[in-house]
Design an enzyme around this catalytic site. Structure first.
Site, mmCIF file in Angstrom:
data_model
loop_
_atom_site.group_PDB
_atom_site.id
_atom_site.type_symbol
_atom_site.label_atom_id
_atom_site.label_comp_id
_atom_site.label_asym_id
_atom_site.label_seq_id
_atom_site.Cartn_x
_atom_site.Cartn_y
_atom_site.Cartn_z
ATOM 1 N N GLN A 78 1.401 -3.602 -0.104
ATOM 2 C CA GLN A 78 2.453 -3.571 0.793
ATOM 3 C C GLN A 78 2.183 -2.657 1.909
ATOM 4 O O GLN A 78 2.546 -1.271 1.755
ATOM 5 C CB GLN A 78 3.894 -3.011 0.294
ATOM 6 C CG GLN A 78 4.840 -3.318 1.268
ATOM 7 C CD GLN A 78 6.419 -3.086 0.494
ATOM 8 O OE1 GLN A 78 6.468 -3.131 -0.840
ATOM 9 N NE2 GLN A 78 7.150 -3.153 1.179
ATOM 10 N N PHE A 79 1.505 -3.171 2.903
ATOM 11 C CA PHE A 79 1.068 -2.416 4.095
ATOM 12 C C PHE A 79 2.379 -1.693 4.959
ATOM 13 O O PHE A 79 2.169 -0.799 5.420
ATOM 14 C CB PHE A 79 0.410 -2.909 5.081
ATOM 15 C CG PHE A 79 0.808 -3.731 5.832
ATOM 16 C CD1 PHE A 79 1.399 -3.436 7.296
ATOM 17 C CD2 PHE A 79 1.330 -5.060 5.720
ATOM 18 C CE1 PHE A 79 2.004 -4.147 8.132
ATOM 19 C CE2 PHE A 79 2.058 -5.867 6.473
ATOM 20 C CZ PHE A 79 2.448 -5.491 7.653
ATOM 21 N N THR A 80 3.563 -2.240 4.735
ATOM 22 C CA THR A 80 4.630 -1.678 5.206
ATOM 23 C C THR A 80 5.126 -0.193 4.895
ATOM 24 O O THR A 80 5.995 0.499 5.580
ATOM 25 C CB THR A 80 5.830 -2.589 5.362
ATOM 26 O OG1 THR A 80 6.412 -3.038 3.895
ATOM 27 C CG2 THR A 80 5.536 -4.043 6.062
#
Length: 145
Positions: A78-80
């Protein structure tokens, strides 16, 4: 590197209407890889997650680890998690690692967890995933290394 670890009764990942992974009692870890992160940091983070004593013992005290309870581990990229919304309302993701490098770290995280004897599942890197979970407690920790 940042991780959100949730103690779950069960969790699953669906991509394009098809379930690609699921676990029962254990941890759902959302993993964000930042620019400049190292394999040493990843190893430290995975070891820390697997050693977290956040399951209740016979007295109800959080004292048991994932290994102690025979739990499972679902890791979702999850890059966010690396989003920065400190200026304005639209997050900036310039601190997130490039996808090809982040994917290698993510795959290594899955292997490191599995190599410690913990049944480990993953999502699909870069896909539009629908993640379902039943948070147990709720217990949620944010870890950064």
């Amino acid at each position: 590197m940042k991780a959100v670890v949730q103690r779950v009764q069960h969790a699953s990942v669906v991509v394009d209407g098809t379930e690609v992974s699921s676990i029962q009692r254990g941890f759902l870890t959302l993993l964000g890889v930042a620019k400049g992160d190292t394999e040493e940091q990843l190893q430290k983070l995975i070891q820390k997650i697997l050693a977290l004593r956040i399951f209740p013992d016979e007295s109800g005290k959080m004292n048991l680890s994932l290994k102690d309870v025979g739990g499972e581990h679902l890791i979702v990229s999850q890059f966010t998690l690396l989003g920065d919304a400190s200026k304005g309302n639209r997050p900036s993701f310039i601190n997130a690692e490039a996808p090809d490098i982040a994917k290698a770290f993510y795959e290594k995280a899955l292997k490191l967890s599995e190599s410690q004897g913990v049944p480990t599942q993953g999502g699909v890197f870069g896909a539009d995933m629908k993640v379902s979970l039943l948070n147990d407690g709720p217990v949620t920790l944010i870890l950064e290394v």
